[in-house]
Design an enzyme around this catalytic site. Structure first.
Site, PDB file in Angstrom:
ATOM      1  N   ARG A  46      14.190   5.567   8.168  1.00  0.00           N
ATOM      2  CA  ARG A  46      13.218   6.028   9.160  1.00  0.00           C
ATOM      3  C   ARG A  46      12.809   7.469   8.882  1.00  0.00           C
ATOM      4  NH1 ARG A  46      14.504   8.620  13.587  1.00  0.00           N
ATOM      5  NH2 ARG A  46      16.528   7.593  13.859  1.00  0.00           N
ATOM      6  N   TYR A  98     -13.566   1.750  16.948  1.00  0.00           N
ATOM      7  CA  TYR A  98     -12.825   0.490  16.914  1.00  0.00           C
ATOM      8  C   TYR A  98     -12.266   0.184  18.302  1.00  0.00           C
ATOM      9  CZ  TYR A  98      -8.776  -2.537  16.080  1.00  0.00           C
ATOM     10  OH  TYR A  98      -7.841  -3.536  16.158  1.00  0.00           O
ATOM     11  N   ASP A 170     -11.360   8.997  11.206  1.00  0.00           N
ATOM     12  CA  ASP A 170     -10.927   7.673  10.773  1.00  0.00           C
ATOM     13  C   ASP A 170     -11.805   7.283   9.585  1.00  0.00           C
ATOM     14  OD1 ASP A 170     -10.515   4.930  10.378  1.00  0.00           O
ATOM     15  OD2 ASP A 170     -10.011   4.604  12.482  1.00  0.00           O
ATOM     16  N   LYS A 195      -6.584  -2.378   5.378  1.00  0.00           N
ATOM     17  CA  LYS A 195      -7.943  -2.684   4.950  1.00  0.00           C
ATOM     18  C   LYS A 195      -8.124  -2.398   3.456  1.00  0.00           C
ATOM     19  CE  LYS A 195      -8.586  -3.489   9.398  1.00  0.00           C
ATOM     20  NZ  LYS A 195      -7.440  -2.903  10.094  1.00  0.00           N
TER      21      LYS A 195
END
Length: 389
Positions: A46, A98, A170, A195
């Site tokens: 982590r 979005y 973004d 994407k």
């Protein structure tokens, strides 16, 4: 080195034990200490993992940033960024962002953690009107989702600097190869690596790249505290996908331009949204701040919602599915799919009507894509019934 070369070699020197060309996957939760208080740089995945670090370093170098953090999803990337702000901070966001971004921002606003204004950031007056004394960041999607509006990043950056705000961009629709927001004044760049960066629809992930080392340190601390970091195997998949990003993007763009030109001339189509078309209102700006127009095309169909449904059901190459940026072509209906969570009044203000269809144009043969759209659009054309003799 040029980006194409840098990506082909990404992660190649990760393995010092056996010199493998492909970067290894360090699929481990924890690492053995050399001694008390001494490690080889990693203690718990982590907090850091060699495979994740290879991806983060590649993205930071590609973007021209000081560092990056890879996250479990694109929404985890957004969550990590929003966690940087103190309670009561005000953010301004693109009004046609979005749907998931809008949903999360509205959730945090309802919970009293942040306040948000949605504005048309292509309009300088709308941006100026949205600024408040407590504004701490401006969140831009350019091209926007799904109407592909182009925002002038330099102009927004000047406003952000004047009001001591962060500029967050973004960049999912274009990737660092087609647009580099740091060149125009951005502070943070956000991605859904699901994407184009991965490009094969087989992993969900996100990333945030920081312009400065100070911001990167804060991001790393926040992602570790939240536990939003990506898993090693997911990072490996994205790193592998990045190696073919330049060649994939060229084919995505070539196909998207052909599709946009075809739709622009089709009688069943009212309007096409693609910055690569000279008639697009943001075409000249896109040519200045982008090095490519991307593979996303949206269009408004003439007719009713039933006509839209018939087109969505009729395609054979374009799969009816959400997401974007994979090698395969997708078709979707923003109002009921990618932006279904957006408030109806917000969709109307953003211009996302029931007639809008969004295409993620893949890398298939161009002629097959055009033939598929031709046969699908044919079903929406009105049937002429001969008059009785």
């Amino acid at each position: 080195m040029q980006p194409q070369t840098r990506l082909a070699l990404a992660g190649q020197r990760t393995d010092n034990a056996f010199n493998s060309i492909a970067p290894p996957i360090y699929q481990t939760a924890t690492f053995r200490f050399e001694d008390i208080g001494t490690t080889k740089g990693f203690d718990y995945t982590r907090s850091g993992n060699p495979t994740r670090l290879a991806l983060e370093e590649t993205l930071a170098a590609l973007e021209g940033g000081a560092g990056a953090v890879a996250t479990t999803t694109g929404m985890a990337a957004i969550t990590t960024v929003l966690a940087l702000f103190e309670a009561g901070a005000h953010l301004i966001c693109s009004h046609d962002c979005y749907g998931g971004t809008e949903r999360l921002l509205c959730l945090m606003q309802r919970q009293g953690k942040l306040s948000v204004s949605f504005a048309d950031l292509t309009d300088p007056e709308a941006l100026a009107a949205a600024i408040r004394p407590e504004t701490r960041a401006i969140w831009v999607e350019t091209p926007s989702n799904p109407l592909l509006r182009i925002t002038d990043l330099e102009a927004v950056a000047r406003v952000a600097r004047a009001h001591d705000c962060l500029l967050i961009v973004d960049n999912t629709f274009l990737s660092p190869l087609f647009q580099q927001p740091f060149r125009f004044g951005a502070d943070l760049v956000v991605y859904s690596t699901t994407k184009y960066l991965n490009g094969h629809s087989d992993v969900v992930g996100g990333a945030v790249v920081a312009r400065t080392e100070a911001l990167n340190e804060t991001l790393q601390f926040t992602a570790n505290a939240l536990g939003t970091v990506a898993q090693p195997f997911d990072c490996w998949l994205v790193l592998r996908g990045l190696k073919t990003l330049p060649v994939r993007l060229r084919q995505h763009e070539e196909n998207a331009l052909a599709v946009a030109q075809y739709l622009d001339a089709h009688p069943a189509v009212e309007k096409v949204f693609y910055p690569g078309l000279p008639g697009h209102e943001g075409h000249d700006l896109a040519r200045r701040q982008q090095t490519g127009f991307g593979g996303m095309v949206s269009f408004a169909l003439r007719g009713t919602l039933d006509d839209v449904h018939r087109v969505l059901r009729a395609t054979r190459v374009f799969a009816l599915a959400e997401s974007l940026g994979g090698v395969e072509s997708l078709i979707e209906h923003p109002a009921t799919m990618s932006h279904a969570s957006m408030r109806p009044d917000q969709r109307r203000r953003a211009g996302i009507t029931d007639q809008i269809i969004r295409l993620s144009v893949g890398i298939e043969a161009t002629e097959d894509l055009l033939e598929d759209l031709e046969q699908a659009l044919r079903v929406s054309e009105p049937v002429t019934v001969p008059a009785p003799s």
